[in-house]
Structures are given as C-alpha cells and as structure tokens.
Enzyme design. Structure first.
Site, short mmCIF file in Angstrom:
data_model
loop_
_atom_site.label_atom_id
_atom_site.label_comp_id
_atom_site.label_asym_id
_atom_site.label_seq_id
_atom_site.Cartn_x
_atom_site.Cartn_y
_atom_site.Cartn_z
N GLY A 1 35.71 22.48 32.49
CA GLY A 1 36.04 21.47 33.48
C GLY A 1 37.14 21.91 34.44
O GLY A 1 37.41 21.23 35.42
N ARG B 1 33.64 43.09 37.62
CA ARG B 1 32.37 42.51 38.09
C ARG B 1 31.55 42.20 36.86
O ARG B 1 31.09 43.09 36.15
CB ARG B 1 31.64 43.51 38.99
N GLY B 2 31.41 40.92 36.57
CA GLY B 2 30.79 40.48 35.33
C GLY B 2 29.43 41.07 35.05
O GLY B 2 29.14 41.50 33.93
N GLU C 1 40.31 38.45 44.06
CA GLU C 1 41.19 38.69 42.92
C GLU C 1 42.06 39.92 43.15
O GLU C 1 43.26 39.91 42.89
CB GLU C 1 40.38 38.94 41.63
N ASP D 1 28.27 43.83 35.82
CA ASP D 1 28.33 45.27 35.52
C ASP D 1 28.84 45.55 34.11
O ASP D 1 28.31 46.43 33.43
CB ASP D 1 29.26 45.99 36.51
#
Length: 168
Positions: free
Chosen positions: A49, A16-17, A83, A19
């Site tokens: 992109g 979890r980014g 994920e 966190d």
C-alpha cells in the site's frame, strides 16, 4: 500497514528487475543479510500500500551505502535512471569525493556482464534506449541521466562476468 522506516536499511540495491532480480540480486541480498547488513530491495522491503516512488526515495535517502547493478537493460528504465540520479545527488552531497571515501553515502557499482566503457559511451551502447528517452522525456531529465551514468562509471567498482569479478 505502516511501511518500514527507510533508516532501517544499510544498503540500497539499485538494479533492473527483469535482468537480475531473481538471480544475481537475490544472491547478493541473501549474502548481505548473512553478514548482518540490512539491504533494501523493493520487492521485499516496500510496505504493501506504500507509494513505490516515495518509499524508494526515502530508502535511498536513509541508506548509507548504495550498490548499483548496471546491466544491459538498466538504461532502458527511466525508473532505474531516476534512482541513479538520486543516488548520485545523495553521494555527492554527503560524501564530496563522489563515493568511495568510506564515509556516509558511498556508492559501489557492479558492472554485470558489462564493462565501465560500455556504460560510459551512452551514444553507442545505450543509444537505442536514449533515443527513446529523448523523444519521451525532457532534455533536462535525460541530461541528468547521462551525467549520472558518467558519474557512476568514475566510481571504482566491480565487473562481474560468468560469476567472476575483477576490480575496476
């Protein structure tokens, strides 16, 4: 610009980014690189992109190992849970013992300031997250997330607290 091939990575990092992206995971990523292990970290390795969902899916499929950093807010993210389901499917498909036999697609969970018991009791610890998910997503999708969390708790990993760790 062409995105990098998913097979160019040894390890997929799931986290979890908000966190741990700029703290624990940055240090883990750097340590793996120093050991000449090629980790995949979305903010570094996705091509500009490139479709994020497709790029991450290819990276999971192309990695031999997975490090899942479970944190207090991991289950609040449908993205992280998707994920984890994909990781579980790849590990179960290619390494029938559920990850941990040293073969392809081995999963290593890290319980960051959590215990495996915190994660296994979805009805308690992640209750608010799953109450929201149940209102927003299909039963099948939410049930898959619960199964994936139950699966990852059953894989031997590490509990990290105050930057110390113990094996589970």
């Amino acid at each position: 610009m062409k995105p990098p091939a998913a097979s160019s990575h040894d390890v997929f990092l799931s986290f979890r980014g908000s966190d741990v992206r700029n703290t624990f995971v940055d240090h883990l990523y750097a340590a793996l690189r120093r050991k000449r292990v090629r980790p995949f970290k979305d903010d570094v390795d996705l091509g500009r992109g490139e479709s994020v969902r497709e790029g991450i899916s290819r990276a999971i499929e192309g990695s031999s190992f997975y490090v899942v950093v479970l944190t207090r807010n991991y289950a609040s993210s449908a993205w992280c849970l998707d994920e984890l389901v994909k990781i579980m499917r790849c590990s179960s498909r290619d390494n029938h013992n559920g990850g941990g036999g040293g073969g392809k697609n081995t999963t290593f969970p890290i319980f960051y300031h959590l215990s495996p018991d915190d994660v296994s009791d979805v009805g308690c610890y992640y209750k608010d997250d799953f109450d929201r998910h149940k209102r927003r997503y299909t039963y099948e999708r939410v049930d898959g997330w619960i199964q994936a969390l139950a699966w990852v708790v059953g894989v031997a990993g590490w509990v990290v607290t105050n930057l110390q760790y113990v094996c589970t």
